[in-house]
Design a protein around this motif. Structure first.
Motif, short mmCIF file in Angstrom:
data_model
loop_
_atom_site.label_atom_id
_atom_site.label_comp_id
_atom_site.label_asym_id
_atom_site.label_seq_id
_atom_site.Cartn_x
_atom_site.Cartn_y
_atom_site.Cartn_z
N LEU A 1 90.89 32.07 46.54
CA LEU A 1 90.60 33.11 46.01
C LEU A 1 89.64 34.08 46.34
N SER A 2 90.55 35.12 46.72
CA SER A 2 90.21 36.70 46.84
C SER A 2 89.36 37.36 46.24
N HIS A 3 89.99 38.01 45.81
CA HIS A 3 89.51 38.54 44.31
C HIS A 3 90.13 38.64 42.92
N LEU A 4 89.39 40.08 42.18
CA LEU A 4 90.34 39.73 40.68
C LEU A 4 91.23 40.98 40.11
N VAL A 5 92.14 40.84 39.29
CA VAL A 5 92.55 42.28 38.69
C VAL A 5 92.91 42.39 37.34
N SER A 6 92.16 43.51 36.94
CA SER A 6 92.42 43.38 35.46
C SER A 6 92.63 45.08 35.01
N SER A 7 94.61 45.14 34.46
CA SER A 7 94.89 46.71 34.91
C SER A 7 94.45 46.63 33.92
N LEU A 8 95.29 47.95 33.23
CA LEU A 8 95.12 49.19 31.87
C LEU A 8 95.93 48.06 30.80
N VAL B 1 97.06 49.21 28.13
CA VAL B 1 98.18 50.28 27.54
C VAL B 1 98.15 51.48 29.02
N ALA B 2 99.37 52.66 28.94
CA ALA B 2 99.19 52.96 29.97
C ALA B 2 98.32 54.53 29.26
N VAL B 3 97.75 55.75 30.13
CA VAL B 3 96.97 56.63 30.47
C VAL B 3 97.72 57.46 30.67
N GLY B 4 97.91 58.93 30.23
CA GLY B 4 99.16 59.62 30.87
C GLY B 4 100.06 59.12 31.38
N ASN B 5 100.73 58.37 30.75
CA ASN B 5 102.11 57.67 32.24
C ASN B 5 101.53 57.54 33.45
N ARG B 6 100.38 56.58 33.18
CA ARG B 6 99.96 55.76 34.66
C ARG B 6 99.22 54.86 33.85
N GLN B 7 99.89 53.65 35.00
CA GLN B 7 99.03 52.49 34.43
C GLN B 7 98.00 52.92 35.96
N ALA B 8 96.90 52.03 35.76
CA ALA B 8 96.39 51.55 36.77
C ALA B 8 95.30 50.45 36.86
N THR B 9 94.96 49.49 37.81
CA THR B 9 94.60 48.65 38.06
C THR B 9 93.03 48.31 38.76
N VAL B 10 91.86 47.58 37.93
CA VAL B 10 90.99 46.76 38.42
C VAL B 10 90.31 46.23 39.20
N ASP C 1 100.18 48.76 38.14
CA ASP C 1 99.93 47.43 37.71
C ASP C 1 100.57 46.32 37.85
N SER C 2 101.02 46.27 38.99
CA SER C 2 101.89 45.48 39.75
C SER C 2 100.70 43.87 40.16
N ASP C 3 99.81 44.77 40.50
CA ASP C 3 99.34 43.28 41.16
C ASP C 3 99.43 42.29 40.25
#
Length: 284
Positions: A127-134, A136-145, A164-166
Motif C-alpha cells: 500500500l502506497s497511498h489513498l486516492v479520492s476523486s470528486l 461529480v465534475a466541477v466546472g467540467n473539471r475532475q480532481a483527485t485527492v 480522476d484516472s488514478d
C-alpha cells in the motif's frame, strides 16, 4: 465394486473440497478484510480507514480542493507562476462537491524490483497511498485527492491531481484481485493471484505488448528497468535520480503538493500559493 466406487467418490469429494478451500484462501489473501461496500468492494485492507474517511470529509481538504479548482489549467506553452485568488472562504464561488470514499493505491516494492523478494502478491506490492476523486465534475473539471500515511497512524493530504484516472484505475480491483502502479512509467496493472495484466497503454508497453505475464516474469522486467537505480545505487548517489521510490508528489513533504496534469504543479507554501510548471521524469 460398490465399496470401491464409494471410496473413489469420497476421495473425489475430499479433493473437491480441498480445491475450494485453497481457492478461497488465495482469494482471501488478495481481498480485503477491512472496510468494504457490497456494490463497491475495497480489495486492499486500509489501516485507519475511518481516519481516511474523516480526512476526505475535512474542511482542510475541502479548502485545498477549492484552491486547486480556483486556478484555471495553464495554457499550452505558458510559463511562470499563477497566483491563487485570495479569498476568505476558499470555496466561495466553487460549486458544491463531495469526495468519494478513498481507494487504495499499491506500488511495486524495492525488494521485488531488486529480486530479493519472492514473486508473490504479499511481497511484490504494498500500500502506497489513498486516492479520492470528486463525485461529480466541477466546472467540467475532475480532481483527485491523494492521502499519505501519517507517522504514528492516520492519513493526511499529500496532494491534489487534475483528473480522476488514478481513482478510476484503483477502482478496477475486485474480489481475488488487486490493482497496483508502476509509477515510473505511470503504468497501472491488475494482479490476479500470480498473473499481471495491463490496464493502460503505459502498462502494455511495460509488458512489451503482451496481454498478461506471470508475476515472476514481470519481476524480471522491472528488475531490468530499475534494479540499478534503487536508493543507494551509483545512479542514485551520483544524483542522476532521486531514487527508485521517489515521486513528484513527495508524500513525506510537510507541505501538500497539488498537481495539475502532467507538467503543472500547485504548491502550498505557507500563505503563498503559486502554480508552477514542472517536468516529470518517467524513469523514477
Amino acid at each position: 465394486m460398490r465399496e470401491t466406487r464409494t471410496s473413489r467418490e469420497r476421495a473425489a469429494s475430499r479433493l473437491s473440497r480441498l480445491a475450494a478451500v485453497l481457492a478461497l484462501g488465495v482469494s482471501a489473501l488478495l481481498s480485503s478484510s477491512g472496510p468494504a461496500h457490497a456494490a463497491d468492494p475495497q480489495p486492499v485492507d486500509i489501516p485507519d480507514y475511518q481516519a481516511a474517511l474523516d480526512a476526505v470529509k475535512s474542511t482542510a481538504v475541502r479548502h485545498s480542493v477549492c484552491r486547486f479548482l480556483s486556478v484555471p489549467l495553464p495554457e499550452a506553452g505558458s510559463e511562470g507562476p499563477q497566483t491563487i485568488p485570495e479569498k476568505a472562504d476558499p470555496c466561495d464561488g466553487i460549486p458544491a462537491f463531495t469526495l468519494k470514499d478513498p481507494l487504495a493505491v499499491s506500488e511495486i516494492t524495492p525488494g521485488f524490483v531488486a529480486g530479493t523478494s519472492p514473486p508473490v502478491a504479499t511481497e511484490a506490492v504494498k500500500l502506497s497511498h489513498l486516492v479520492s476523486s470528486l463525485s461529480v465534475a466541477v466546472g467540467n473539471r475532475q480532481a483527485t485527492v491523494m492521502l499519505a500515511p501519517t507517522q504514528g497512524g492516520g492519513w493526511h493530504l499529500s496532494g491534489v491531481r487534475e483528473g480522476d484516472s488514478d481513482a478510476a484505475f484503483a477502482g478496477k480491483a475486485g474480489p481475488g484481485s488487486l490493482v497496483f502502479a508502476e509509477p515510473q512509467i505511470r503504468g497501472w496493472y491488475l494482479l490476479k493471484v500470480l498473473t499481471v495484466e495491463p490496464l493502460n497503454d503505459q502498462a502494455r508497453q511495460g509488458l512489451d505488448g503482451r496481454s498478461s505475464v506471470s508475476l515472476s516474469d514481470y519481476q524480471k522486467l522491472v528488475k531490468t528497468r530499475y534494479a540499478d537505480k534503487l536508493p543507494g545505487s551509483e545512479y542514485d548517489i551520483k544524483g542522476m535520480s532521486s531514487g527508485y521510490s521517489a515521486t513528484a508528489e513527495g508524500p513525506s513533504s510537510p507541505a501538500p503538493l497539488l498537481v495539475g496534469g502532467s507538467c503543472a504543479a500547485l504548491l502550498l507554501a505557507g500563505s503563498d500559493f503559486l502554480v508552477r510548471r514542472r517536468r516529470r521524469g518517467t524513469t523514477g
